[in-house]
Scaffold this motif. Sequence first.
Motif, PDB file in Angstrom:
ATOM      1  N   LEU A 182       0.801  -1.216   0.000  1.00 33.50           N
ATOM      2  CA  LEU A 182       0.000   0.000   0.000  1.00 33.50           C
ATOM      3  C   LEU A 182       0.835   1.268   0.000  1.00 33.50           C
ATOM      4  O   LEU A 182       0.297   2.364  -0.177  1.00 33.50           O
ATOM      5  CB  LEU A 182      -0.926   0.007   1.226  1.00 33.50           C
ATOM      6  CG  LEU A 182      -1.892  -1.172   1.359  1.00 33.50           C
ATOM      7  CD1 LEU A 182      -2.658  -1.062   2.671  1.00 33.50           C
ATOM      8  CD2 LEU A 182      -2.851  -1.202   0.174  1.00 33.50           C
ATOM      9  N   ALA A 183       2.149   1.133   0.175  1.00 34.74           N
ATOM     10  CA  ALA A 183       3.035   2.296   0.317  1.00 34.74           C
ATOM     11  C   ALA A 183       2.504   3.242   1.391  1.00 34.74           C
ATOM     12  O   ALA A 183       2.545   4.461   1.267  1.00 34.74           O
ATOM     13  CB  ALA A 183       3.186   3.021  -1.018  1.00 34.74           C
ATOM     14  N   GLN A 184       1.973   2.652   2.444  1.00 31.79           N
ATOM     15  CA  GLN A 184       1.343   3.416   3.528  1.00 31.79           C
ATOM     16  C   GLN A 184       2.335   3.617   4.668  1.00 31.79           C
ATOM     17  O   GLN A 184       2.987   2.673   5.117  1.00 31.79           O
ATOM     18  CB  GLN A 184       0.109   2.670   4.036  1.00 31.79           C
ATOM     19  CG  GLN A 184      -0.601   3.346   5.195  1.00 31.79           C
ATOM     20  CD  GLN A 184      -1.765   2.500   5.694  1.00 31.79           C
ATOM     21  OE1 GLN A 184      -2.086   1.465   5.110  1.00 31.79           O
ATOM     22  NE2 GLN A 184      -2.385   2.930   6.774  1.00 31.79           N
ATOM     23  N   ASN A 185       2.433   4.855   5.138  1.00 30.83           N
ATOM     24  CA  ASN A 185       3.308   5.155   6.255  1.00 30.83           C
ATOM     25  C   ASN A 185       2.658   4.649   7.541  1.00 30.83           C
ATOM     26  O   ASN A 185       1.631   5.159   7.969  1.00 30.83           O
ATOM     27  CB  ASN A 185       3.555   6.663   6.333  1.00 30.83           C
ATOM     28  CG  ASN A 185       4.684   7.003   7.292  1.00 30.83           C
ATOM     29  OD1 ASN A 185       5.007   6.226   8.182  1.00 30.83           O
ATOM     30  ND2 ASN A 185       5.285   8.160   7.104  1.00 30.83           N
ATOM     31  N   VAL A 186       3.268   3.633   8.138  1.00 31.78           N
ATOM     32  CA  VAL A 186       2.713   3.034   9.348  1.00 31.78           C
ATOM     33  C   VAL A 186       3.071   3.850  10.587  1.00 31.78           C
ATOM     34  O   VAL A 186       2.239   4.077  11.459  1.00 31.78           O
ATOM     35  CB  VAL A 186       3.237   1.593   9.524  1.00 31.78           C
ATOM     36  CG1 VAL A 186       2.719   0.983  10.820  1.00 31.78           C
ATOM     37  CG2 VAL A 186       2.839   0.740   8.332  1.00 31.78           C
ATOM     38  N   ALA A 187       4.320   4.290  10.639  1.00 29.46           N
ATOM     39  CA  ALA A 187       4.777   5.014  11.831  1.00 29.46           C
ATOM     40  C   ALA A 187       6.034   5.811  11.508  1.00 29.46           C
ATOM     41  O   ALA A 187       6.798   5.456  10.600  1.00 29.46           O
ATOM     42  CB  ALA A 187       5.047   4.053  12.977  1.00 29.46           C
ATOM     43  N   GLU A 188       6.222   6.889  12.254  1.00 32.52           N
ATOM     44  CA  GLU A 188       7.458   7.668  12.208  1.00 32.52           C
ATOM     45  C   GLU A 188       8.007   7.676  13.628  1.00 32.52           C
ATOM     46  O   GLU A 188       7.382   8.220  14.542  1.00 32.52           O
ATOM     47  CB  GLU A 188       7.175   9.086  11.728  1.00 32.52           C
ATOM     48  CG  GLU A 188       8.426   9.959  11.670  1.00 32.52           C
ATOM     49  CD  GLU A 188       8.104  11.365  11.190  1.00 32.52           C
ATOM     50  OE1 GLU A 188       7.730  11.516  10.013  1.00 32.52           O
ATOM     51  OE2 GLU A 188       8.209  12.298  12.026  1.00 32.52           O
ATOM     52  N   ILE A 189       9.152   7.061  13.813  1.00 31.31           N
ATOM     53  CA  ILE A 189       9.678   6.827  15.152  1.00 31.31           C
ATOM     54  C   ILE A 189      10.946   7.650  15.375  1.00 31.31           C
ATOM     55  O   ILE A 189      11.968   7.427  14.713  1.00 31.31           O
ATOM     56  CB  ILE A 189       9.972   5.330  15.359  1.00 31.31           C
ATOM     57  CG1 ILE A 189       8.699   4.518  15.113  1.00 31.31           C
ATOM     58  CG2 ILE A 189      10.525   5.081  16.753  1.00 31.31           C
ATOM     59  CD1 ILE A 189       8.912   3.043  15.019  1.00 31.31           C
ATOM     60  N   PRO A 190      10.911   8.632  16.274  1.00 33.76           N
ATOM     61  CA  PRO A 190      12.120   9.419  16.575  1.00 33.76           C
ATOM     62  C   PRO A 190      13.128   8.569  17.339  1.00 33.76           C
ATOM     63  O   PRO A 190      12.760   7.752  18.187  1.00 33.76           O
ATOM     64  CB  PRO A 190      11.586  10.575  17.432  1.00 33.76           C
ATOM     65  CG  PRO A 190      10.328  10.048  18.046  1.00 33.76           C
ATOM     66  CD  PRO A 190       9.745   9.080  17.062  1.00 33.76           C
TER      67      PRO A 190
END
Length: 232
Positions: A182-190
């Motif tokens: 899906l090319a879906q951004n699941v998470a952005e983790i710092p």
Amino acid sequence: MPNRYLVIFLYLFIPLYGFSQQTLKVTKKVSDDVKEVYHVLASDGRTKTGLYQAFYKNKTVVANGGYSNGKRTGVWQFYNRNGKVVQSYNFDRNQLYYEAPEDTTSSLHYAVDKQLDSASVVTKPVKIGGVYFGYLPYVSLFKIPGQLSELNRDAMTAVVELLISPGGRLADYKVHLYYTVLAQNVAEIPMNLKLPDPNDLTFTPATLNGVPITSRVLIRCKVKSNGRLDFN
């Protein structure tokens, strides 16, 4: 006369024997696939000295150089996972001798927040250690956090994003997780900028027409079954 020569022989032999006992061999994992082998002074168990090598899957050298009193010294060679030299760096002169060109198969991509035109001359940021060993710490430090542990890792990819300041410092460090189909951004983790090795905070910055600028390094990764990352 024979006794005199015996005394001289023993005098010479004892310091050599003592020196051989002054270091300890250390073998330590850098990542799931890479281990490092080096020596430390036996007197404190910490100060690196002599030959340093890192091995990919216990056989391919990916870093080779020397330490003196805890500091890298002389010319170091860095390699990719196939054993090809990708960088040579002289630590005595703080000089990059060689950096292999990257092609479309590279896991690394670079971006600058500047408007570019046909006359722009841009240089990429450079990390001591090359495009594999140099960037390995940022890839190997990540593991999928517990709250995301139920996600299907076989269907995921990741991008490690590093923000490099014009002064050559790591200003931001994060990991993006995506679902492949899906090319879906699941998470952005710092990620924490307090890295185990302070040297991992420093880069040679990107430049635009000879002037240092802010840049981003994007490292495409695959997600392994244990929740850790590897270069794509």
